[in-house]
Design a protein around this motif. Structure first.
Motif, mmCIF file in Angstrom:
data_model
loop_
_atom_site.group_PDB
_atom_site.id
_atom_site.type_symbol
_atom_site.label_atom_id
_atom_site.label_comp_id
_atom_site.label_asym_id
_atom_site.label_seq_id
_atom_site.Cartn_x
_atom_site.Cartn_y
_atom_site.Cartn_z
ATOM 1 N N LEU A 276 0.981 -1.134 0.078
ATOM 2 C CA LEU A 276 0.138 0.077 -0.007
ATOM 3 C C LEU A 276 1.009 1.256 -0.014
ATOM 4 C CD1 LEU A 276 -3.053 1.018 0.275
ATOM 5 C CD2 LEU A 276 -2.710 0.968 2.710
ATOM 6 N N GLN A 277 1.717 1.208 0.803
ATOM 7 C CA GLN A 277 2.928 2.411 0.719
ATOM 8 C C GLN A 277 3.854 2.179 -0.369
ATOM 9 O OE1 GLN A 277 4.172 3.495 4.635
ATOM 10 N NE2 GLN A 277 2.324 2.640 5.638
ATOM 11 N N GLY A 278 3.815 1.674 -1.161
ATOM 12 C CA GLY A 278 4.581 1.801 -2.490
ATOM 13 C C GLY A 278 5.889 0.990 -2.474
ATOM 14 N N HIS A 279 6.036 -0.093 -1.309
ATOM 15 C CA HIS A 279 7.291 -0.625 -1.479
ATOM 16 C C HIS A 279 7.406 -2.152 -2.190
ATOM 17 C CE1 HIS A 279 9.269 1.535 1.974
ATOM 18 N NE2 HIS A 279 8.101 1.584 2.280
ATOM 19 N N SER A 280 8.360 -2.412 -2.720
ATOM 20 C CA SER A 280 8.561 -3.508 -3.529
ATOM 21 C C SER A 280 9.157 -4.648 -2.358
ATOM 22 C CB SER A 280 9.720 -3.519 -4.579
ATOM 23 O OG SER A 280 9.999 -4.587 -5.100
ATOM 24 N N LEU A 281 8.757 -6.043 -3.002
ATOM 25 C CA LEU A 281 9.067 -7.148 -2.207
ATOM 26 C C LEU A 281 10.907 -7.332 -2.411
ATOM 27 C CD1 LEU A 281 6.697 -9.925 -3.081
ATOM 28 C CD2 LEU A 281 6.732 -8.397 -1.108
ATOM 29 N N ASN A 282 11.480 -6.701 -3.618
ATOM 30 C CA ASN A 282 12.723 -6.753 -3.615
ATOM 31 C C ASN A 282 13.611 -5.976 -2.452
ATOM 32 O OD1 ASN A 282 12.856 -8.445 -5.959
ATOM 33 N ND2 ASN A 282 12.679 -6.604 -7.209
ATOM 34 N N GLU A 283 12.834 -4.979 -1.837
ATOM 35 C CA GLU A 283 13.469 -4.374 -0.708
ATOM 36 C C GLU A 283 13.750 -5.179 0.556
ATOM 37 O OE1 GLU A 283 12.105 -0.265 -0.239
ATOM 38 O OE2 GLU A 283 10.589 -0.845 -1.825
ATOM 39 N N LEU A 284 12.832 -6.430 0.674
ATOM 40 C CA LEU A 284 12.856 -7.189 1.967
ATOM 41 C C LEU A 284 14.258 -8.031 2.069
ATOM 42 C CD1 LEU A 284 9.058 -8.442 1.868
ATOM 43 C CD2 LEU A 284 10.135 -6.723 3.263
ATOM 44 N N PRO A 285 14.877 -7.984 3.052
ATOM 45 C CA PRO A 285 16.201 -8.594 3.079
ATOM 46 C C PRO A 285 15.972 -10.146 3.114
ATOM 47 C CG PRO A 285 16.065 -7.069 4.711
ATOM 48 C CD PRO A 285 14.860 -7.145 4.083
ATOM 49 N N PHE A 286 14.725 -10.691 3.697
ATOM 50 C CA PHE A 286 14.543 -12.028 3.614
ATOM 51 C C PHE A 286 13.079 -12.026 3.579
ATOM 52 C CE2 PHE A 286 12.830 -15.757 6.228
ATOM 53 C CZ PHE A 286 13.378 -16.573 5.499
ATOM 54 N N ARG A 287 12.646 -13.194 2.615
ATOM 55 C CA ARG A 287 11.170 -13.325 2.177
ATOM 56 C C ARG A 287 10.910 -14.743 2.394
ATOM 57 N NH1 ARG A 287 10.443 -11.850 -3.997
ATOM 58 N NH2 ARG A 287 12.580 -10.780 -3.820
ATOM 59 N N ASN B 42 -4.854 1.742 10.887
ATOM 60 C CA ASN B 42 -4.688 2.123 9.451
ATOM 61 C C ASN B 42 -3.213 1.729 8.871
ATOM 62 O OD1 ASN B 42 -4.898 3.284 7.079
ATOM 63 N ND2 ASN B 42 -5.896 5.356 7.746
ATOM 64 N N LEU B 43 -3.211 0.891 8.029
ATOM 65 C CA LEU B 43 -2.116 0.529 7.295
ATOM 66 C C LEU B 43 -1.383 1.477 6.608
ATOM 67 C CD1 LEU B 43 -3.082 -3.174 6.200
ATOM 68 C CD2 LEU B 43 -1.787 -2.414 8.420
ATOM 69 N N ALA B 44 -2.049 2.591 6.071
ATOM 70 C CA ALA B 44 -1.513 3.476 5.172
ATOM 71 C C ALA B 44 -0.813 4.519 6.192
ATOM 72 C CB ALA B 44 -2.850 4.387 4.331
ATOM 73 N N GLU B 45 -1.118 4.514 7.567
ATOM 74 C CA GLU B 45 -0.480 5.378 8.290
ATOM 75 C C GLU B 45 0.560 4.810 9.276
ATOM 76 O OE1 GLU B 45 -3.856 6.917 10.650
ATOM 77 O OE2 GLU B 45 -4.192 8.618 8.900
ATOM 78 N N VAL B 46 0.852 3.540 8.912
ATOM 79 C CA VAL B 46 1.903 2.696 9.758
ATOM 80 C C VAL B 46 3.197 3.402 9.263
ATOM 81 C CG1 VAL B 46 2.859 0.699 10.493
ATOM 82 C CG2 VAL B 46 0.456 0.891 10.413
ATOM 83 N N ASP B 47 4.210 3.574 10.201
ATOM 84 C CA ASP B 47 5.687 3.989 9.777
ATOM 85 C C ASP B 47 6.400 2.891 9.446
ATOM 86 O OD1 ASP B 47 8.026 5.081 9.362
ATOM 87 O OD2 ASP B 47 7.967 6.584 10.809
ATOM 88 N N LEU B 48 6.665 2.382 8.235
ATOM 89 C CA LEU B 48 7.254 1.239 7.865
ATOM 90 C C LEU B 48 8.861 1.310 8.165
ATOM 91 C CD1 LEU B 48 5.237 0.163 4.948
ATOM 92 C CD2 LEU B 48 4.988 -0.693 7.329
ATOM 93 N N ASP B 49 9.475 2.581 8.566
ATOM 94 C CA ASP B 49 10.740 2.643 8.646
ATOM 95 C C ASP B 49 11.240 2.440 9.957
ATOM 96 O OD1 ASP B 49 11.460 2.986 5.891
ATOM 97 O OD2 ASP B 49 10.769 4.951 5.814
ATOM 98 N N GLN B 50 10.449 2.829 10.798
ATOM 99 C CA GLN B 50 10.652 2.635 12.406
ATOM 100 C C GLN B 50 10.791 1.382 12.859
ATOM 101 O OE1 GLN B 50 11.327 5.028 14.432
ATOM 102 N NE2 GLN B 50 10.220 6.884 13.698
ATOM 103 N N GLY B 51 11.968 0.964 13.434
ATOM 104 C CA GLY B 51 12.401 -0.166 14.107
ATOM 105 C C GLY B 51 13.298 -1.072 13.059
ATOM 106 N N ARG B 52 13.361 -0.731 12.000
ATOM 107 C CA ARG B 52 14.434 -1.171 10.974
ATOM 108 C C ARG B 52 15.866 -0.956 11.268
ATOM 109 N NH1 ARG B 52 12.542 0.275 4.974
ATOM 110 N NH2 ARG B 52 14.429 -1.133 4.736
#
Length: 569
Positions: free
Chosen positions: A450-461, A529-539
């Motif tokens: 939803l936030q425009g990320h690609s699966l290629n950005e995941l270190p492990f799938r 709300n998944l659109a508002e979850v900060d996906l960078d925090q905690g990485r």
């Protein structure tokens, strides 16, 4: 809960699931040294000026070998070595193997889903934090309490079981069980005083011991089945016991009864994700450890129990006593005794004792890290979050060891009844935990897209991707329904309210925690709300695109055999 109300809005730490500093890639990659601190934004200099106050943190001292052994052999104990005997007696060899295969498939997808999130977000509290972040803070809080209660109540069971295993030897029967409980509790205390490195080393040594024992049993079992043991007058056995007394026992109800035993036996498979926050390099060690769960499921459970079902008849009278740590009822010990092999039954009994101790140590580790994470998120009293300079959550550890003392209740007149009700509190805990992991992964993937990320950005799938998580979630729900059926109409027991709640109390105990948190927080939304979850925090790694692409390009050049090997190792 803590005295203050946590913020549960979009900007809150609870919803974001923050558990580790992520200021920069270079800083976050450094393992914590003894005494390393992190900064918290509350505190004063004595004159009312807000300052940064140093806070001790958990140390990242688990190496790759520790993580791999936690994944392969961690927490394997009475559920496999003793409890499987009761499952064999109630469901028959076919139900035993099929039930464990189904739960194993579900766990394979579940651990892969957890591994994908844990590599990206190696935070304290792991799956409970992911539930807060991607599902709902109230649900995440409930899962944290659920998981902590599970291991807190299992600890006294394992200490008691360890004492009972020693009764296999006549010379140990003269010593009261309470004395053995005290000895084992002291041993668990000593291991935990060495911190996370002590836990890692103990699991590494005991994991190797369990692996060696199971491989040895499988080889011995094949020889027994083929009639290669001179002291066994049964000769060639083959599939005799699948015909008489039969592959299935007690019909569909017997088949359903295997699931809870399988769940108990597989409990702790998710510990590899919980340990991610204390791994020195989770991006490298976690994927390998996650993939090796496949071997744990295949070798220990499927192959081992298939052999058990071939050489131990399901109507063996000794299986009826398969409860607690009664190793005389262990199908592994029974198989060796029936074959007349000298010394091996005693050796395997010693392995079971060590395996039970391994689980007791894992109980303490799991419960302390969960309560520590709850406190860190403002969902439990703050003192649970205290960590000393050696990286030990001492107050959480003290509470866990206090629960261990409940093992002495068994010595009271009504001890067994009290103990059974304590265990009923967490009887279904694992299935709720696994369901929550799969649901959190499903919602994480949707948020990621939803936030425009690609699966290629995941270190492990995850090997199963979204489909695997849906399968894992579906299996968990099916098992909960099957267990409800067994609770309403128990096998070989009357259909009473007491028997129902002994089997299903774990589901109802979650309701007051969930509703209580909703009332306390005054947040009545059902999900974040998944659109508002900060996906960078905690990485711990914020930008690995270039490095990951290089790794993928290298893997594309691998021969087919190496690609297959990498999938499982």
């Amino acid at each position: 809960m803590s005295d203050g109300k946590p913020a549960v809005g979009v900007e809150s730490d609870v919803e974001k699931g923050l558990s580790s500093p992520t200021n920069s890639q270079s800083e976050s990659e450094k393992p914590s040294a003894p005494g390393q601190t992190e900064r918290q934004e509350t505190g004063t200099d004595g004159q009312g000026t807000v300052t940064d106050v140093p806070k001790e943190v958990l140390h990242r001292k688990l190496k790759g070998r520790h993580m791999q052994m936690i994944a392969i052999g961690g927490s394997i104990g009475t559920g496999l070595f003793v409890g499987s005997g009761g499952a064999l007696e109630s469901g028959g060899p076919a139900s035993l193997v099929i039930g464990f295969i189904l739960i194993g498939v579900m766990l394979f997808f579940t651990v892969h889903a957890l591994g994908e999130m844990a590599v990206l977000y190696p935070v304290r509290g792991s799956f409970y934090v992911y539930s807060c972040r991607f599902i709902d803070p109230a649900w995440g809080y409930t899962m944290g309490i659920n998981y902590a209660l599970n291991w807190l109540t299992v600890l006294p069971l394992e200490l008691t079981a360890a004492g009972i295993t020693l009764n296999y030897w006549e010379g140990a029967k003269s010593v009261p069980i309470s004395a053995w409980i005290a000895v084992f509790l002291a041993a668990v205390t000593v291991v935990n005083l060495f911190g996370v490195r002590g836990y890692g080393e103990v699991e590494y040594v005991l994991g190797i011991t369990k692996i060696t024992a199971v491989i040895g049993f499988i080889i011995t079992g094949i020889i027994i089945n083929c009639g290669g043991v001179p002291t066994d007058d049964r000769g060639y056995i083959g599939g005799r016991y699948w015909s008489d007394p039969g592959a299935f026992r007690n019909g569909f109800k017997g088949f359903c009864s295997v699931f809870v035993t399988a769940g108990f036996a597989f409990a702790g498979t998710e510990l590899v994700g919980l340990a991610a926050a204390e791994a020195d390099n989770p991006r490298k060690s976690l994927p390998t450890a996650t993939k090796q769960v496949f071997w744990r499921i295949s070798l220990f459970y499927i192959v081992g129990l298939t052999i058990v079902g071939l050489i131990v008849p399901s109507n063996e009278p000794r299986l009826l006593n398969a409860s607690g740590g009664n190793t005389a009822a262990s199908p592994f010990v029974i198989a060796l005794e029936t074959a007349g092999i000298k010394a091996l039954p005693s050796i395997f009994n010693a392995v079971i004792t060590l395996a039970v101790m391994s689980v007791a140590v894992s109980c303490t580790y799991a419960s302390t890290r969960t309560t520590h994470a709850l406190a860190d998120e403002g969902m439990a009293p703050a003192w649970f979050g205290y960590v000393d300079k050696h990286g030990r959550p001492l107050f959480s550890l003290a509470v866990a060891l206090g629960f261990g003392c409940l093992a002495f209740i068994n010595q009271a007149a009504a001890g067994e009844s009290i103990f059974n009700w304590l265990l009923a509190l967490s009887g279904l805990s694992q299935f709720f935990t696994w369901a929550s992991i799969n649901l959190a992964h499903i919602r994480f993937r949707h948020a990621w897209k939803l936030q425009g990320h690609s699966l290629n950005e995941l270190p492990f799938r995850s090997a199963g991707g979204l489909i695997g998580s849906y399968i894992g979630l579906g299996f968990c729900l099916i098992v909960l329904v099957a267990q409800f059926y067994v609770a309403v109409s128990p096998l070989n027991k009357p259909s009473t309210a007491a028997n129902f709640f002994e089997n299903y109390l774990g589901a109802f105990i979650l309701i007051p925690f969930y509703v209580g948190y909703k009332v306390w927080s005054r947040d009545w939304s059902l999900y974040v709300n998944l659109a508002e979850v900060d996906l960078d925090q905690g990485r711990r790694d914020l930008d690995l695109t270039e490095e990951l692409e290089k790794e993928r390009e290298e893997r594309r050049q691998w021969p087919a055999w190496k690609k297959v090997w990498h999938l499982f190792c």
